[in-house]
Design an enzyme around this catalytic site. Structure first.
Site, short mmCIF file in Angstrom:
data_model
loop_
_atom_site.label_atom_id
_atom_site.label_comp_id
_atom_site.label_asym_id
_atom_site.label_seq_id
_atom_site.Cartn_x
_atom_site.Cartn_y
_atom_site.Cartn_z
N PHE A 99 0.73 -1.02 0.03
CA PHE A 99 0.18 -0.18 0.05
C PHE A 99 0.59 1.26 -0.29
O PHE A 99 -0.18 2.13 0.19
CB PHE A 99 -1.05 0.23 1.08
N LYS B 172 -1.17 -7.11 -9.18
CA LYS B 172 -2.25 -7.30 -8.03
C LYS B 172 -1.88 -5.78 -7.42
O LYS B 172 -1.03 -5.96 -6.66
CB LYS B 172 -2.54 -8.40 -7.22
N CYS C 282 10.08 1.35 3.53
CA CYS C 282 10.55 0.43 4.28
C CYS C 282 12.01 0.06 4.24
O CYS C 282 13.18 0.01 4.66
CB CYS C 282 11.06 -1.27 2.99
N GLU D 153 9.02 -4.97 12.90
CA GLU D 153 9.09 -3.51 12.03
C GLU D 153 7.23 -2.59 12.65
O GLU D 153 6.37 -3.83 12.42
CB GLU D 153 8.81 -3.98 10.24
#
Length: 506
Positions: A152, A177, A286, A387
């Site tokens: 996302f 996707k 990230c 995370e």
């Protein structure tokens, strides 16, 4: 209240109504208002998308490099023309500030520019007279249908930068996707791809669905490669299943990037860099910098200045030009971040700055988390190892360079790592010894340009070839090596041995 738009899926260049009974909400992250609903496409609809990509592959892969490149040049300019529109859409559906959202789109354009160099970067190699009368050449050939599974947090950059450009430049076709939380930017780019780009139908196809339906992308024999960005748990699953079905896989996964701050750093510049890399994109990337390993001798001064600058950030509506920290993607993710903050406190970390209860006047329905700082995070605290994906800074204190490096390398993730120092010796040692795949020397976000690979390590990546750069070209192509021999008067009379000219002695 006006009726909410229900989006379609795109197969073979046509937007189609889904037969699904399950619809997934897309919200404006700054207001909480429903922007649209997207279909949880059925397995039949995913197979339809695979079939369309498979049908488009022969003609697209055999189109000349020159023609594909010309189309990509035109496509790059279309993205530039729609930069402002795509920036605003990205900002609304995800919560990135306008500056961050603009960068998201620009980072889709940059790999497209790389893809425009396909006639050069896809060149193979060749040698004449490898043995007497025999010539050998290696070509880079397309794979077929590639599946892209998108997270996302970068609605433009990841599907339309990391995945599509090099895949189609090298002659493959694609099934995307899109992320169900933030699909609208990707869908708008998909519209432009056919309406203004004029690409052949079926070269890129787009669906939205849950994890269950997307399993077919990992097992269908028509899909030759899978490129994924997301959590490590899902990345391991995708890598194991798709690889077991003979597919190439690149899985870019979670991170817990650390920075080592030494006592000789430029303190002001270092804190500014940490503010940007920790709180930029609300920590939802990230390559964020959630953990700062600080040398004890300057730790108090560092934390005090970090708190001061964090408190001065304007938290607000993502598309307000004055906003420096926008909302996170949705209510569920906000609550996850808040639980992590509480877990850190429960584990014994010191709460220096708490952003859990922040309210933005006029945007009370938005998903805001303010800058948060937890100090004295030690080994064994999960908050310092897992995370969080939010605007939370963890401080780990160490005595010296050696201890700091050991703390960093003990982490199971190794996307990026950073050192702040004016000492060339320590900088060089860090560059050589850190586990991080992308290394910053006084650079808070060491993301390379698209001409280099996005090179995470350890549990941050599963596969052999990373996205972008020459790694990306190799991922999307297979080697074909051709050996040629033409008969002349002499070779016609020569007996053919076991190695047929590939071994030559004397």
């Amino acid at each position: 209240m006006s009726e909410v738009e229900r989006k379609k899926y795109c197969v073979g260049g046509e937007w189609k109504e889904s037969k699904t009974e399950k619809w997934m909400p897309v919200t404006n992250s700054s207001t909480g208002e429903l922007m649209a609903e997207v279909p949880c496409c059925t397995q039949d609809e995913l197979e339809e998308a695979i079939a369309a990509a498979d049908a488009a592959f022969p003609a697209w892969s055999q189109m000349s490099l020159s023609k594909r490149t010309q189309m990509l040049f035109k496509w790059r300019n279309i993205l530039v023309e729609h930069l402002d529109e795509l920036t605003l859409l990205c900002s609304k559906e995800l919560g990135k500030t306008l500056s961050e959202a603009r960068g998201d789109v620009l980072k889709a354009i940059e790999p497209t520019e790389l893809a425009c160099s396909a006639p050069y970067i896809t060149q193979g190699s060749a040698s004449l007279q490898v043995t007497t009368g025999f010539d050998t050449a290696t070509y880079r050939m397309p794979l077929g249908v590639v599946a892209g599974i998108v997270p996302f947090n970068f609605p433009a950059m990841i599907p339309w930068g990391w995945m599509v450009p090099l895949a189609i430049a090298t002659g493959n076709t694609v099934v995307l996707k899109a992320a169900s939380f933030t699909p609208l930017t990707a869908m708008r780019i998909m519209e432009l791809f056919y309406d203004e780009g004029g690409f052949p139908k079926g070269v890129v196809n787009l669906v939205t669905c849950s994890r269950a339906e997307s399993e077919v992308l990992l097992t269908d024999p028509r899909v030759k490669a899978v490129t994924f960005v997301g959590t490590t748990e899902v990345g391991k699953h995708i890598y194991s299943i798709a690889a077991a079905h003979g597919k190439r896989v690149q899985a870019q996964c979670e991170a817990k990037n650390h920075a080592l701050v030494l006592e000789d750093c430029d303190l002001e510049s270092t804190v500014n860099a940490v503010i940007n890399s920790t709180y930029g994109c609300a920590g939802q990337r990230c390559m964020a910098l959630p953990v700062v390993v600080v040398q004890e001798s300057i730790a108090d001064a560092f934390v005090a200045l970090l708190k001061e600058k964090a408190m001065a950030m304007k938290v607000g509506c993502s598309y307000d030009p004055e906003t420096k920290l926008g909302p996170v993607v949705n209510e569920k993710h906000k609550q996850s971040i808040c639980r992590w903050i509480q877990k850190g406190i429960d584990e014994g970390a010191e709460l220096v700055l708490d952003g859990r209860d922040i309210v933005v006047p006029g945007f009370e329905g938005g998903y805001f988390v303010g800058p948060t700082i937890l100090d004295h995070v030690t080994s064994g605290m999960s908050v310092g190892e897992r995370e969080i994906f939010g605007p939370v800074t963890l401080i780990k204190r160490v005595r010296n360079f050696e201890e700091g490096l050991a703390v960093m390398n003990a982490n199971p993730f190794a996307n990026g790592s950073v050192i702040f120092t004016q000492n060339g010796y320590y900088a060089r040692q860090f560059e050589m010894l850190t586990d991080g795949g992308m290394v910053g020397i006084n650079v808070g976000i060491p993301v390379p340009s698209a001409y280099f690979p996005f090179s995470g390590n350890k549990n941050s990546f599963f596969g052999d070839q990373h996205v972008l750069g020459i790694d990306g070209v190799r991922f999307y192509t297979r080697a074909k090596t051709v050996t040629r021999h033409w008969y002349d008067e002499h070779s016609r009379k020569r007996a053919v041995d076991t190695w047929e000219g590939t071994v030559e002695r004397g």
